[in-house]
Write a protein that holds these residues in place. Sequence first.
Motif, PDB file in Angstrom:
ATOM      1  N   LEU A 102       0.765  -1.065  -0.063  1.00 10.60           N
ATOM      2  CA  LEU A 102      -0.014  -0.089   0.016  1.00 10.60           C
ATOM      3  C   LEU A 102       0.754   1.397  -0.077  1.00 10.60           C
ATOM      4  O   LEU A 102       0.482   2.365  -0.347  1.00 10.60           O
ATOM      5  CB  LEU A 102      -0.947   0.009   1.317  1.00 10.60           C
ATOM      6  CG  LEU A 102      -1.771  -1.412   1.485  1.00 10.60           C
ATOM      7  CD1 LEU A 102      -2.670  -1.243   2.788  1.00 10.60           C
ATOM      8  CD2 LEU A 102      -2.899  -1.190   0.106  1.00 10.60           C
ATOM      9  N   LEU A 103       2.042   1.216   0.294  1.00 11.69           N
ATOM     10  CA  LEU A 103       3.019   2.253   0.296  1.00 11.69           C
ATOM     11  C   LEU A 103       4.049   2.469  -0.735  1.00 11.69           C
ATOM     12  O   LEU A 103       4.560   3.492  -0.978  1.00 11.69           O
ATOM     13  CB  LEU A 103       3.965   2.186   1.819  1.00 11.69           C
ATOM     14  CG  LEU A 103       3.178   1.867   2.940  1.00 11.69           C
ATOM     15  CD1 LEU A 103       4.234   1.684   4.228  1.00 11.69           C
ATOM     16  CD2 LEU A 103       2.203   3.102   3.103  1.00 11.69           C
ATOM     17  N   ARG A 104       3.581   1.440  -1.740  1.00  6.10           N
ATOM     18  CA  ARG A 104       4.743   1.752  -2.801  1.00  6.10           C
ATOM     19  C   ARG A 104       4.077   2.624  -3.904  1.00  6.10           C
ATOM     20  O   ARG A 104       2.990   2.922  -3.915  1.00  6.10           O
ATOM     21  CB  ARG A 104       4.832   0.253  -3.598  1.00  6.10           C
ATOM     22  CG  ARG A 104       5.662  -0.688  -2.792  1.00  6.10           C
ATOM     23  CD  ARG A 104       5.754  -1.832  -3.898  1.00  6.10           C
ATOM     24  NE  ARG A 104       6.234  -3.238  -2.763  1.00  6.10           N
ATOM     25  CZ  ARG A 104       7.394  -3.075  -2.544  1.00  6.10           C
ATOM     26  NH1 ARG A 104       8.325  -2.440  -2.970  1.00  6.10           N
ATOM     27  NH2 ARG A 104       7.855  -4.402  -1.740  1.00  6.10           N
ATOM     28  N   VAL A 105       4.905   3.136  -4.416  1.00  9.41           N
ATOM     29  CA  VAL A 105       4.506   4.273  -5.429  1.00  9.41           C
ATOM     30  C   VAL A 105       4.599   3.524  -6.935  1.00  9.41           C
ATOM     31  O   VAL A 105       5.826   2.898  -7.301  1.00  9.41           O
ATOM     32  CB  VAL A 105       5.643   5.515  -5.671  1.00  9.41           C
ATOM     33  CG1 VAL A 105       5.238   6.439  -6.871  1.00  9.41           C
ATOM     34  CG2 VAL A 105       5.551   6.238  -4.320  1.00  9.41           C
ATOM     35  N   ARG A 106       3.740   3.565  -7.660  1.00  6.65           N
ATOM     36  CA  ARG A 106       3.643   2.686  -8.933  1.00  6.65           C
ATOM     37  C   ARG A 106       4.373   3.551  -9.848  1.00  6.65           C
ATOM     38  O   ARG A 106       4.517   4.714 -10.102  1.00  6.65           O
ATOM     39  CB  ARG A 106       2.146   2.701  -9.538  1.00  6.65           C
ATOM     40  CG  ARG A 106       1.172   1.876  -8.709  1.00  6.65           C
ATOM     41  CD  ARG A 106      -0.148   1.930  -9.228  1.00  6.65           C
ATOM     42  NE  ARG A 106      -1.111   0.982  -8.594  1.00  6.65           N
ATOM     43  CZ  ARG A 106      -1.267  -0.209  -8.706  1.00  6.65           C
ATOM     44  NH1 ARG A 106      -0.442  -0.788  -9.680  1.00  6.65           N
ATOM     45  NH2 ARG A 106      -2.055  -0.925  -8.114  1.00  6.65           N
ATOM     46  N   LYS A 107       5.187   2.509 -10.850  1.00 10.23           N
ATOM     47  CA  LYS A 107       6.033   3.209 -11.653  1.00 10.23           C
ATOM     48  C   LYS A 107       5.127   3.895 -13.053  1.00 10.23           C
ATOM     49  O   LYS A 107       4.314   3.306 -13.396  1.00 10.23           O
ATOM     50  CB  LYS A 107       7.072   2.353 -12.252  1.00 10.23           C
ATOM     51  CG  LYS A 107       8.225   1.832 -11.244  1.00 10.23           C
ATOM     52  CD  LYS A 107       8.873   0.547 -11.813  1.00 10.23           C
ATOM     53  CE  LYS A 107      10.229   0.362 -10.628  1.00 10.23           C
ATOM     54  NZ  LYS A 107       9.511  -0.296  -9.630  1.00 10.23           N
ATOM     55  N   SER A 108       5.588   4.978 -13.470  1.00 10.89           N
ATOM     56  CA  SER A 108       5.038   5.325 -14.797  1.00 10.89           C
ATOM     57  C   SER A 108       6.157   5.467 -15.810  1.00 10.89           C
ATOM     58  O   SER A 108       7.314   5.643 -15.575  1.00 10.89           O
ATOM     59  CB  SER A 108       4.519   6.892 -14.430  1.00 10.89           C
ATOM     60  OG  SER A 108       5.526   7.850 -14.055  1.00 10.89           O
ATOM     61  N   GLY A 109       5.870   5.278 -16.906  1.00 11.20           N
ATOM     62  CA  GLY A 109       6.581   5.532 -18.095  1.00 11.20           C
ATOM     63  C   GLY A 109       7.241   4.148 -18.570  1.00 11.20           C
ATOM     64  O   GLY A 109       7.337   3.660 -19.665  1.00 11.20           O
TER      65      GLY A 109
END
Length: 292
Positions: free
Chosen positions: A278-285
Amino acid sequence: MSTVPPPTPAGMSPNTQIAAGISPKAQISVVGTSPRPPSSCLVSVMEEGRAVNPPFQEPVGLDSPTIVQKVLAEAIGTFILIFVGCASVVVDQVAQTRLTPVGIAIAWGLALLVAIYSVGHISGAHFNPSVTIALATTRRFPFKHVPAYVAAQVVGSILASFILKGLISDKIQTALTLPSTGTSDLSVIVWEIITSFMLMFSICAVATDDRAASNAAGVAIGFTLLIDVLIAGQVSGASMNPARSIGPALAARKFDSLWMYIVAPTMGTVAAALFYGLLRVRKSGCQMLKAV
């Protein structure tokens, strides 16, 4: 974005092509090739393929070790952890100068730290079936490798326990993970779930999150184990690791309360891995190429 050179006129010799500014190596068909990923993706992929793989993440890349090498590394790392940790408990009972609970906790923490930096770049440095299962549950480790890793960890623990028994046979029972006098089974389960949660949360934070400084992962995880053993060792035995409990239990042929030290740590690690998700930041790109 790569540029495709203009077609080479038929009949041009290599010397003429070079004079015209056309490199013969550039005449490669681009039909069916995939677009070049962004440079940030390339850097991440290259780092994953070198010996900078953080602990608890299975190394990938052209120089990735084989599954046999990974399994052997897990067995050796678990052996180091269990032998040093359990030996500290046994020696505390037989030596004239006692290590004390603080010394035992330090031994466990340093043993894990050494094992992580020794083989973490080979196997990911799990040394714990509950950690392996938790990583697989959150899709950060392939399920197909779970049986081999768990088997290696248990074998490493059994080997360490039986060697220790051969050295100090009459004191091997002191290495068992057992509740202290007056501690209920429910209390043991709660202690094991909480301490295993803390250990796994630390693993997820410093070893599986790309935002963390992975070079310090071994130190942070080793100190987390030290703290857990320091606060829970005199109450529940501070297992946090089914392999840690199974090895001494087989060597001493004492299986009292063993089920708690298999079930509770796994509950704690899986809960921590799911919660940290729940604390992870989703990668973009781009998505980094990882196997765990």
